[in-house]
Design a protein around this motif. Structure first.
Motif: not given
Length: 192
Positions: A149-154
Motif C-alpha cells: 500500500a505504501v509503495a503504491t501510494a507513493v
C-alpha cells in the motif's frame, strides 16, 4: 469544523465492532478468546469466517465514512482528510470505550486508504489475500499488504499528504503487530 471532524473520526474508529458483533451473534467476548484481539482475524477464529468478514467490512467503514465526510465538508484540505483518517485509525487501536485496548488497525486503515488513495488500498488488499492464501498467516498478510500500500501510494496518491499518511499508518501497524512480528521471527505465529 476540523476539530469536530477529527473527533467524529476518533469516535467512529473507536466503535468496537469485533466485541459488539461477537457478543450479539455468539454471546461471547472476543477479548477473552483466541488472541484476545478485537479485530476481524480473531473474530474469524472465535466466531467464524462470516462474522470475521462482517467485522472486517464494519471496521473498514468506520475508517471510510469519516474521511468521506471530511472530503465533503473540507474538499480542498488534504491535511484535514489525513487528520480525520488518522483519528479514525487511532480510535480503532485505542478506543476510549475499551480503556484504550483496541485492534491492530488493518481494516480501518484499508477503509481510510480506499477513500484517499484507492489504488494503494486495492494493492494492499490484493497482496494480503495472496499472502494469506499462500501462508494462512494473517499478520504476515497484513504487514506485506502495508508495504504494498505504501509503495503504491507513493506513485499514485492524488496528494502527497495521502502518501505520507499511508506511511504513518504502516508505521503504527508495525507497532500494533510487534508481538506478531516476534512470533513470525520465531516461526510460532498462528495460522488461520
Amino acid at each position: 469544523m476540523l476539530a469536530a471532524l477529527v473527533l467524529l473520526g476518533y469516535l467512529a474508529g473507536s466503535i468496537p465492532f469485533g466485541v459488539l458483533v461477537t457478543r450479539w451473534a455468539r454471546g461471547v467476548d472476543v477479548r477473552a478468546q483466541g488472541s484476545g484481539n478485537i479485530g476481524a482475524t480473531n473474530v474469524a477464529r472465535v466466531a467464524g469466517k462470516k462474522l470475521g468478514i462482517l467485522v472486517l467490512a464494519l471496521d473498514a467503514l468506520k475508517g471510510a465514512i469519516p474521511v468521506l465526510l471530511a472530503l465533503h465538508w473540507m474538499p480542498e484540505s488534504p491535511r484535514a482528510h489525513v487528520a480525520v483518517g488518522l483519528a479514525a485509525f487511532l480510535g480503532h487501536c485505542y478506543p476510549v470505550w475499551l480503556k484504550l485496548h483496541g485492534g491492530k488497525g488493518v481494516a480501518t486503515a484499508l477503509g481510510v486508504l480506499l477513500v484517499l488513495t484507492p489504488l494503494a488500498a486495492l494493492a494492499g488488499a490484493g497482496v494480503y489475500v495472496l499472502v494469506l492464501v499462500a501462508t494462512r498467516v494473517s499478520s504476515l498478510g497484513s504487514l506485506t499488504a502495508g508495504v504494498a500500500a505504501v509503495a503504491t501510494a507513493v506513485f499514485t496518491a492524488p496528494a502527497i499528504e495521502y502518501a505520507l499518511l499511508s506511511g504513518v499508518l504502516f508505521a503504527f501497524m508495525i507497532w500494533t503487530h510487534r508481538s506478531n512480528i516476534r512470533r513470525l521471527w520465531r516461526r510460532t505465529e498462528r495460522r488461520l
